[in-house]
Design a protein around this motif. Structure first.
Motif, PDB file in Angstrom:
ATOM      1  N   LYS A   1      -4.098 -15.501   1.468  1.00 32.66           N
ATOM      2  CA  LYS A   1      -3.875 -14.066   1.614  1.00 32.66           C
ATOM      3  C   LYS A   1      -2.714 -13.612   0.742  1.00 32.66           C
ATOM      4  O   LYS A   1      -2.778 -12.560   0.087  1.00 32.66           O
TER       5      LYS A   1
ATOM      6  N   LEU B   1      -2.787 -10.712  -2.182  1.00 31.70           N
ATOM      7  CA  LEU B   1      -2.060  -9.456  -2.019  1.00 31.70           C
ATOM      8  C   LEU B   1      -0.809  -9.360  -2.864  1.00 31.70           C
ATOM      9  O   LEU B   1      -0.358  -8.261  -3.186  1.00 31.70           O
TER      10      LEU B   1
ATOM     11  N   ASP C   1      -7.749  -8.608   7.172  1.00 36.96           N
ATOM     12  CA  ASP C   1      -7.822  -9.345   5.906  1.00 36.96           C
ATOM     13  C   ASP C   1      -7.728 -10.853   6.147  1.00 36.96           C
ATOM     14  O   ASP C   1      -8.488 -11.641   5.579  1.00 36.96           O
TER      15      ASP C   1
END
Length: 241
Positions: free
Chosen positions: A220, A224, A127
């Motif tokens: 990120k 998330l 990711d």
């Protein structure tokens, strides 16, 4: 005081031998060891020990350092070190001081470290790897940030903006908090970089140079762990692309 050059008194001889394709095995080993030491120092500054647990390229900084510099020591058909030879052929070595030669070598080693870190993050954390690639693609397409190399790290700077690098840098947490005020977890990387550019340009308390890795980690986290869920916006199927 011990300087970097005191640790490599034969560097000029090694470089001239590399350019002339006359390196002895002993000289080659010395050059490899010097580059490896530089790379290991750069990696310790860039990669958290916990990420070594992935074992993608190895389980310690020494393994990763060898992986990063391996390309520098690839040989051509004539046995020459292609990249080192080509790099130093473009420098007036006779006019350069010993310290300047060391600085040039450090620059190309840290460039390889930067590439290795991005590759390592991408393989250890897919990711994060996608985000790093998309940041680079966005910058190449929009030219809204300049890419700056500092101390073995890659930094982003809003285009045509004073760096304010004499001020303290943003931490990842500070950068993430600032981004969360405007950013949504369903926005793609170019939109998040636009928010980042406005944030950096509008403040004068911190340096406007921000680490590429720090930016990627902050993005990120926003993807998330969204701070709030907005029912008016459905999350993207794959916000990393």
């Amino acid at each position: 005081m011990t300087t970097g050059y005191n640790l490599a008194p034969d560097l000029r001889t090694w470089i001239e031998a590399a350019v002339g394709n006359s390196l002895t095995l002993q000289q080659l080993n010395g050059l490899v060891e010097l580059c490896h030491s530089m790379a290991a120092v750069g990696l310790r500054r860039r990669i958290a020990p916990v990420l070594l647990d992935s074992g993608v390229h190895g389980t310690n900084y020494r393994d990763l350092a060898y992986d990063c510099i391996a390309e520098l020591f690839q040989r051509g058909e004539d046995g020459s070190l292609l990249q080192i030879r080509a790099y130093f052929q473009g420098i007036d070595r006779a006019a350069a001081s010993d310290q300047e030669l060391l600085t040039h070598l450090r620059r190309i080693v840290f460039t390889k470290v930067n590439h290795g870190v991005v590759r390592f993050y991408g393989e250890a954390d897919p990711d994060l790897g996608k985000i790093l690639r998309n940041i680079k693609l966005s910058i190449q397409a929009l030219r809204n940030f300049s890419v700056v190399e500092r101390f073995g790290d890659t930094f982003l700077l809003p285009a045509f903006s004073p760096s304010l690098e004499h001020l303290p840098p943003f931490s990842r947490e500070e950068l993430e908090r600032a981004l969360r005020k405007d950013a949504r977890p369903d926005e793609h990387v170019p939109a998040l970089l636009a928010h980042l550019s406005r944030i950096l340009r509008s403040q004068r308390e911190c340096s406007r140079l921000v680490s590429l890795t720090t930016v990627a980690l902050a993005i990120k986290s926003i993807y998330l762990t969204p701070a709030t869920v907005d029912p008016a916006h459905e999350p993207a199927a794959d916000p990393f692309t």
